[in-house]
Write a protein that holds these residues in place. Structure first.
Motif, mmCIF file in Angstrom:
data_model
loop_
_atom_site.group_PDB
_atom_site.id
_atom_site.type_symbol
_atom_site.label_atom_id
_atom_site.label_comp_id
_atom_site.label_asym_id
_atom_site.label_seq_id
_atom_site.Cartn_x
_atom_site.Cartn_y
_atom_site.Cartn_z
ATOM 1 N N LEU A 1 29.279 4.496 -22.942
ATOM 2 C CA LEU A 1 30.533 4.048 -23.528
ATOM 3 C C LEU A 1 31.654 4.102 -22.489
ATOM 4 O O LEU A 1 32.492 3.186 -22.416
ATOM 5 N N ALA A 2 31.671 5.155 -21.677
ATOM 6 C CA ALA A 2 32.684 5.259 -20.621
ATOM 7 C C ALA A 2 32.566 4.090 -19.652
ATOM 8 O O ALA A 2 33.574 3.502 -19.224
ATOM 9 N N HIS A 3 31.332 3.724 -19.318
ATOM 10 C CA HIS A 3 31.144 2.579 -18.426
ATOM 11 C C HIS A 3 31.593 1.287 -19.085
ATOM 12 O O HIS A 3 32.210 0.425 -18.444
ATOM 13 N N SER A 4 31.313 1.142 -20.367
ATOM 14 C CA SER A 4 31.754 -0.048 -21.083
ATOM 15 C C SER A 4 33.273 -0.172 -21.048
ATOM 16 O O SER A 4 33.819 -1.261 -20.802
ATOM 17 N N LEU A 5 33.971 0.935 -21.278
ATOM 18 C CA LEU A 5 35.430 0.912 -21.259
ATOM 19 C C LEU A 5 35.964 0.601 -19.861
ATOM 20 O O LEU A 5 36.942 -0.144 -19.708
ATOM 21 N N LEU A 6 35.299 1.151 -18.825
ATOM 22 C CA LEU A 6 35.749 0.917 -17.456
ATOM 23 C C LEU A 6 35.586 -0.548 -17.061
ATOM 24 O O LEU A 6 36.534 -1.188 -16.586
ATOM 25 N N ILE A 7 34.392 -1.087 -17.254
ATOM 26 C CA ILE A 7 34.138 -2.459 -16.806
ATOM 27 C C ILE A 7 34.914 -3.456 -17.669
ATOM 28 O O ILE A 7 35.385 -4.493 -17.190
ATOM 29 N N GLY A 8 35.108 -3.115 -18.951
ATOM 30 C CA GLY A 8 35.915 -3.966 -19.811
ATOM 31 C C GLY A 8 37.379 -3.964 -19.396
ATOM 32 O O GLY A 8 38.051 -5.008 -19.419
ATOM 33 N N SER A 9 37.897 -2.800 -19.003
ATOM 34 C CA SER A 9 39.291 -2.718 -18.551
ATOM 35 C C SER A 9 39.495 -3.501 -17.267
ATOM 36 O O SER A 9 40.564 -4.097 -17.057
ATOM 37 N N MET A 10 38.464 -3.543 -16.391
ATOM 38 C CA MET A 10 38.565 -4.348 -15.174
ATOM 39 C C MET A 10 38.643 -5.830 -15.516
ATOM 40 O O MET A 10 39.409 -6.586 -14.903
ATOM 41 N N ALA A 11 37.874 -6.257 -16.507
ATOM 42 C CA ALA A 11 37.922 -7.660 -16.929
ATOM 43 C C ALA A 11 39.314 -8.017 -17.441
ATOM 44 O O ALA A 11 39.866 -9.080 -17.105
ATOM 45 N N ILE A 12 39.890 -7.151 -18.254
ATOM 46 C CA ILE A 12 41.226 -7.406 -18.813
ATOM 47 C C ILE A 12 42.278 -7.428 -17.710
ATOM 48 O O ILE A 12 43.142 -8.320 -17.661
ATOM 49 N N ALA A 13 42.215 -6.455 -16.810
ATOM 50 C CA ALA A 13 43.201 -6.384 -15.725
ATOM 51 C C ALA A 13 43.150 -7.627 -14.845
ATOM 52 O O ALA A 13 44.191 -8.197 -14.487
ATOM 53 N N LEU A 14 41.949 -8.065 -14.513
ATOM 54 C CA LEU A 14 41.809 -9.241 -13.659
ATOM 55 C C LEU A 14 42.207 -10.511 -14.404
ATOM 56 O O LEU A 14 42.770 -11.437 -13.810
ATOM 57 N N PHE A 15 41.927 -10.572 -15.706
ATOM 58 C CA PHE A 15 42.334 -11.726 -16.509
ATOM 59 C C PHE A 15 43.855 -11.859 -16.508
ATOM 60 O O PHE A 15 44.402 -12.957 -16.417
ATOM 61 N N VAL A 16 44.540 -10.734 -16.583
ATOM 62 C CA VAL A 16 46.012 -10.741 -16.631
ATOM 63 C C VAL A 16 46.618 -11.001 -15.260
ATOM 64 O O VAL A 16 47.588 -11.772 -15.128
ATOM 65 N N LEU A 17 46.058 -10.386 -14.211
ATOM 66 C CA LEU A 17 46.719 -10.382 -12.912
ATOM 67 C C LEU A 17 46.299 -11.519 -11.987
ATOM 68 O O LEU A 17 47.075 -11.908 -11.101
#
Length: 400
Positions: free
Chosen positions: A176-192
């Motif tokens: 679950l921690a890995h899911s949250l990490l890799i998902g947060s990277m997707a969101i950050a890159l989508f925004v930035l």
């Protein structure tokens, strides 16, 4: 022939460091798809009772996708768009880790691992292509050296936090921690990341060639093939050194210490290669020096070594020089490629041949060690260094 190369569109005058570091972190989160199952191997073995072979396959099956589809992914990514491929791959990885966090049946776990191979491959094709595009010429070898450390950094971080997560939250907590990490990277890159795909790669040239014709052209193009051939001998060797060399260390305390130090030395070597390639030497020269240094260490291992400490120093020197090779190989690609499509194809070949080396290296080394002991290991390393140096020399000739 570098002078004849077509420029990679307009070169950026400044490096987009924030985006580069985020793309590096994205690579780290993707490499954790390997590391999370490596660090949780014993717990998986106990929980599923699937046996060592199948449980071990759950680790390596991610890499087989890169072995089969590496070059194909490089061809496809340019058409779809590197930003879209990267974010899609990260979201896929986050979804699959979330499924794994529910600890489903082993058959479902294996299915998610196969699909994670596509997620990991998408990241390792798109991210370095984008990093090269976002880097000013005076920083490009530095940023590629940074990228080359992502795998080792992922294993170091997972090794540091993985066991405590499992101890407190079981396997579910780790995944679950890995899911949250890799998902947060997707969101950050989508925004930035800018949505203009032309910033990250040139448009693919119109061609009526069939897929197989294009695939053959990728393998026949020295600019895309040679960095991968330099790289394959590294992956063939390093995994085996980290696996088998500690068994030759007689002192238990030193063996445990070296198991921590050796991956860090490899990671340091990769970043050093980026700096050397940027400011001092062509990356092809760095690769040649790395293979020569590795071969000298292997030759030293065949001598009568007085103490375990000296043995460990020689092994550390070997791994440090080996670590130079991926940084040099990755720096070769934007230096030799004529456009972003060739860059992506080069990274595709590196993904494919890298997985090939990691697959065939350990059993090959195991065979030579079984037959000839430490002399077998050292002799095989020297042969590998000869081949790696040869392909680095051929890559150097492309710029002569």
């Amino acid at each position: 022939m570098a002078g004849a190369n077509t420029p990679l569109q307009t070169e950026p005058q400044q490096t987009a460091w924030l985006e580069v570091f985020l793309l590096w972190f994205a690579g780290i989160s993707a490499a954790m798809q390997f590391a999370k199952f490596s660090v949780s191997y014993n717990e998986l073995l106990d929980y599923y009772q699937a046996g060592p072979t199948l449980t071990g396959a759950s680790i390596s099956v991610v890499g087989t996708i890169g072995l089969i589809f590496g070059v194909t992914a490089g061809l496809v990514a340019g058409k779809i768009g590197y930003r879209k491929v990267l974010i899609g791959a990260l979201l896929l990885g986050a979804s699959l880790s979330l499924i794994q966090s529910f600890i489903p049946a082993f058959e479902i776990v294996m299915a998610t691992r196969v699909l994670e191979g596509f997620s990991q491959l998408g990241v390792v094709i798109a991210a370095p292509t984008m990093i090269a595009k976002l880097s000013a010429p005076q920083h490009r070898s530095i940023t590629m050296g940074l990228w080359g450390t992502f795998f080792g950094v992922a294993f170091a971080i997972t090794g540091l936090v993985g066991k405590p997560l499992i101890a407190h939250f079981d396997l579910s907590g780790l995944y679950l921690a890995h899911s949250l990490l890799i998902g947060s990277m997707a969101i950050a890159l989508f925004v930035l990341l800018e949505r203009n795909e032309s910033r990250y790669g040139s448009a693919p040239q119109a061609s009526s060639d069939s897929y197989l014709t294009k695939l053959g052209k990728v393998y026949r193009t020295p600019r895309t093939l040679l960095p991968g051939l330099v790289f394959v001998f590294y992956t063939c060797t390093l995994v085996s050194l980290l696996t088998y060399i500690p068994n030759f260390i007689e002192r238990d305390s030193l063996r445990t210490t070296m198991q921590v130090i050796l991956p860090l030395l490899s990671t340091a070597g990769t970043f050093i290669a980026g700096a050397l390639s940027q400011y001092a030497l062509k990356p092809q020269r760095v690769a040649q020096i790395a293979y020569i240094g590795l071969a000298c260490g292997a030759l030293a291992l065949t001598q009568d070594i007085a103490t375990p400490l000296i043995f460990c120093l020689i092994v550390g020197q070997m791994v440090l020089f080996a670590g130079l090779i991926p940084g040099a190989s990755l720096a070769m690609i934007p230096r030799l490629a004529r456009n972003s499509e060739e860059q992506a194809n080069g990274y595709g070949i590196i993904a494919q041949l890298g997985n090939l080396g990691a697959t065939v290296g350990p059993p090959s080394f195991a065979t030579f060690i079984t037959l000839f002991g430490l002399y077998g290991l050292a002799g095989f390393v020297m042969f590998i260094c000869l081949m790696g140096s040869l392909f680095a020399y051929l890559a150097l000739r492309l710029e002569s």
